[in-house]
Scaffold this motif. Sequence first.
Motif, mmCIF file in Angstrom:
data_model
loop_
_atom_site.group_PDB
_atom_site.id
_atom_site.type_symbol
_atom_site.label_atom_id
_atom_site.label_comp_id
_atom_site.label_asym_id
_atom_site.label_seq_id
_atom_site.Cartn_x
_atom_site.Cartn_y
_atom_site.Cartn_z
ATOM 1 N N ALA A 148 -23.942 6.144 12.203
ATOM 2 C CA ALA A 148 -24.693 4.760 12.827
ATOM 3 C C ALA A 148 -23.830 3.859 13.549
ATOM 4 C CB ALA A 148 -25.398 4.111 11.483
ATOM 5 N N ASP A 149 -22.393 3.968 13.295
ATOM 6 C CA ASP A 149 -21.374 3.078 13.633
ATOM 7 C C ASP A 149 -20.050 3.915 13.829
ATOM 8 O OD1 ASP A 149 -19.667 0.896 14.612
ATOM 9 O OD2 ASP A 149 -19.887 -0.101 12.454
ATOM 10 N N PRO A 150 -20.028 4.783 14.680
ATOM 11 C CA PRO A 150 -18.838 5.609 15.022
ATOM 12 C C PRO A 150 -17.629 4.486 15.178
ATOM 13 C CG PRO A 150 -20.551 6.453 16.288
ATOM 14 C CD PRO A 150 -21.014 5.152 15.866
ATOM 15 N N VAL A 151 -17.440 3.502 15.910
ATOM 16 C CA VAL A 151 -16.341 2.778 16.124
ATOM 17 C C VAL A 151 -15.847 2.138 14.848
ATOM 18 C CG1 VAL A 151 -15.431 0.709 17.267
ATOM 19 C CG2 VAL A 151 -17.200 2.497 18.590
ATOM 20 N N GLY A 152 -16.725 1.508 14.147
ATOM 21 C CA GLY A 152 -16.394 0.897 12.718
ATOM 22 C C GLY A 152 -15.777 1.703 11.957
ATOM 23 N N ASP A 153 -16.347 3.110 11.694
ATOM 24 C CA ASP A 153 -15.758 4.182 11.194
ATOM 25 C C ASP A 153 -14.250 4.546 11.445
ATOM 26 O OD1 ASP A 153 -16.319 6.755 9.260
ATOM 27 O OD2 ASP A 153 -15.721 7.447 11.180
ATOM 28 N N PHE A 154 -14.316 4.500 12.762
ATOM 29 C CA PHE A 154 -12.993 4.750 13.330
ATOM 30 C C PHE A 154 -11.807 3.651 12.906
ATOM 31 C CE2 PHE A 154 -9.453 4.368 16.439
ATOM 32 C CZ PHE A 154 -8.766 5.235 16.446
ATOM 33 N N GLU A 155 -12.237 2.462 13.184
ATOM 34 C CA GLU A 155 -11.468 1.446 12.983
ATOM 35 C C GLU A 155 -11.019 1.382 11.545
ATOM 36 O OE1 GLU A 155 -10.061 -0.955 14.775
ATOM 37 O OE2 GLU A 155 -10.958 -0.300 16.590
ATOM 38 N N ILE A 156 -11.923 1.423 10.529
ATOM 39 C CA ILE A 156 -11.451 1.582 9.168
ATOM 40 C C ILE A 156 -10.623 2.781 8.879
ATOM 41 C CG2 ILE A 156 -12.342 1.519 6.680
ATOM 42 C CD1 ILE A 156 -15.026 0.292 7.705
ATOM 43 N N ASN A 157 -11.074 3.926 8.845
ATOM 44 C CA ASN A 157 -10.354 5.091 8.458
ATOM 45 C C ASN A 157 -9.125 5.433 9.201
ATOM 46 O OD1 ASN A 157 -12.357 5.397 6.486
ATOM 47 N ND2 ASN A 157 -13.445 6.957 7.487
ATOM 48 N N ALA A 158 -9.262 5.604 10.764
ATOM 49 C CA ALA A 158 -8.180 5.881 11.319
ATOM 50 C C ALA A 158 -7.087 4.532 11.608
ATOM 51 C CB ALA A 158 -8.703 6.487 12.774
ATOM 52 N N ARG A 159 -7.532 3.416 12.152
ATOM 53 C CA ARG A 159 -6.686 2.479 12.631
ATOM 54 C C ARG A 159 -6.435 1.749 11.217
ATOM 55 N NH1 ARG A 159 -5.277 -0.891 16.696
ATOM 56 N NH2 ARG A 159 -3.843 -2.332 15.884
ATOM 57 N N GLY A 160 -7.185 1.529 10.239
ATOM 58 C CA GLY A 160 -6.738 1.166 9.172
ATOM 59 C C GLY A 160 -5.611 2.003 8.346
ATOM 60 N N THR A 161 -5.606 3.236 8.259
ATOM 61 C CA THR A 161 -4.486 4.097 8.007
ATOM 62 C C THR A 161 -3.090 3.746 8.732
ATOM 63 O OG1 THR A 161 -6.079 5.705 7.047
ATOM 64 C CG2 THR A 161 -3.787 6.627 7.385
ATOM 65 N N VAL A 162 -3.406 3.727 10.108
ATOM 66 C CA VAL A 162 -2.298 3.484 10.938
ATOM 67 C C VAL A 162 -1.559 2.321 10.564
ATOM 68 C CG1 VAL A 162 -1.323 3.365 13.135
ATOM 69 C CG2 VAL A 162 -2.955 4.945 12.722
ATOM 70 N N ASN A 163 -2.447 1.034 10.044
ATOM 71 C CA ASN A 163 -1.883 -0.054 9.779
ATOM 72 C C ASN A 163 -1.130 0.019 8.539
ATOM 73 O OD1 ASN A 163 -3.104 -1.489 11.886
ATOM 74 N ND2 ASN A 163 -4.945 -2.135 10.625
ATOM 75 N N VAL A 164 -1.766 0.773 7.488
ATOM 76 C CA VAL A 164 -1.018 1.283 6.115
ATOM 77 C C VAL A 164 0.522 1.758 6.681
ATOM 78 C CG1 VAL A 164 -1.003 2.057 3.928
ATOM 79 C CG2 VAL A 164 -2.954 1.049 4.825
ATOM 80 N N LEU A 165 0.416 2.763 7.500
ATOM 81 C CA LEU A 165 1.520 3.709 7.851
ATOM 82 C C LEU A 165 2.575 2.645 8.293
ATOM 83 C CD1 LEU A 165 0.020 6.806 8.912
ATOM 84 C CD2 LEU A 165 1.543 6.640 6.851
ATOM 85 N N GLU A 166 2.250 1.772 9.180
ATOM 86 C CA GLU A 166 3.160 1.096 10.087
ATOM 87 C C GLU A 166 3.688 0.054 9.101
ATOM 88 O OE1 GLU A 166 4.001 0.547 14.035
ATOM 89 O OE2 GLU A 166 4.510 2.567 12.900
ATOM 90 N N ALA A 167 3.018 -0.669 8.241
ATOM 91 C CA ALA A 167 3.563 -1.554 7.143
ATOM 92 C C ALA A 167 4.610 -0.828 6.392
ATOM 93 C CB ALA A 167 2.479 -2.023 6.374
ATOM 94 N N ILE A 168 4.340 0.397 5.971
ATOM 95 C CA ILE A 168 5.422 1.015 5.307
ATOM 96 C C ILE A 168 6.672 1.431 6.071
ATOM 97 C CG2 ILE A 168 5.886 3.149 3.857
ATOM 98 C CD1 ILE A 168 3.053 3.372 3.007
ATOM 99 N N ARG A 169 6.476 1.880 7.295
ATOM 100 C CA ARG A 169 7.414 2.374 8.156
ATOM 101 C C ARG A 169 8.368 1.020 8.472
ATOM 102 N NH1 ARG A 169 8.949 2.530 13.698
ATOM 103 N NH2 ARG A 169 7.051 1.452 14.345
ATOM 104 N N LEU A 170 7.875 0.005 8.757
ATOM 105 C CA LEU A 170 8.705 -0.946 9.146
ATOM 106 C C LEU A 170 9.240 -2.170 8.136
ATOM 107 C CD1 LEU A 170 6.501 -2.065 12.153
ATOM 108 C CD2 LEU A 170 8.631 -1.060 12.411
#
Length: 354
Positions: free
Chosen positions: A96-118
């Motif tokens: 129903a909402d592929p963009v929202g799904d991507f933002e949470i699962n993919a982009r949200g995970t990159v946010n977590v990874l970047e916070a840890i990395r930096l």
Amino acid sequence: MRTRRRRPVLVTGGCGFIGCNLADRLAERGDDVIVLDNLARAGARENARWLKSRHGDRIDIVVGDIREPILVISTVRGARAVLHLAAQVAVTDSLADPVGDFEINARGTVNVLEAIRLHNPSAPLLFASTNKVYGRLCDDARVARVNRRYVPIDPALADGVSEKTPLDFYSPYGCSKGTADQYVQDYARVFGLQTVVLRMSCIYGPRQFGTEDQGWVAHFLKTAIENGSLTIFGDGYQVRDALHISDAASAWLSALDHMLAARGRVFNLGGGPSNSVSLLELIEGIAPLTGRAVRYGFADWRPGDQPWYVTNTRALAVALGWQPKVTLRDGLLSLHAWLDGRFGQSSADKGVSA
């Protein structure tokens, strides 16, 4: 102020079913816990109250979203470890909402990874992936129907699906979770982060508010308790392996506590062949618990639905000495007891509400 020895474990999505059980186990053994959750899913607020009632100040609940980078940084910065479970979890919602799904699962995970990395590169990250990264896995020509279930024709699958199985994302949900899965692995390879990926099959147990789209074992039991009617998507012979939440939490904590053995690894996490069940077999097993037959009908298969998926847990057993301990029968009894107390007639009489 917390000392370094008492730095908290951050659990994103910690008011969801698996997350709140992990937070509970961590606090129970003496860890301080920060839970980051947007409280959007059904039951999340109730799980938050449950955690606070059990553990008080040992658990700090932060209401927020992993799509907010500054908030993610603020919670990751002081954590000694991150258990990342916050996600969009339903295939149907991803359609129903592929963009929202991507933002949470993919982009949200990159946010977590970047916070840890930096900001906290020494903190281990354990990531909740899914068996959906393997796609449909077996098409109709690769399974045979035996009694009330499908079985794979390929003898190589007799012990279940191993981590060596090729990835084949199917549905926006499979793509977003698979993207996050690969990012987590790559941040370990390229940036040296301590990461573990846990590709989970069907996890079930107390504090699971099952819906038609996610948490199917709890959904089946809850519907039966309420004397409702189930919709089976497909023909009901499809098979899953089911893992009780207590065993799943033990696997997560074992990986966290043995990062030297687990770091950089991908593990499939499920109940294995001995805890496999078809949808129709589960319905038959529910009837004795509720004392009446379960009503159900059929609808078309959904995109990416797997006719058969059973986890090979050998990698976890070898690396961490982990094995599932709760049988499917005992696990269903524990889930039924919780659901009946929460949604059955006795709870309705007491006015229990979410």
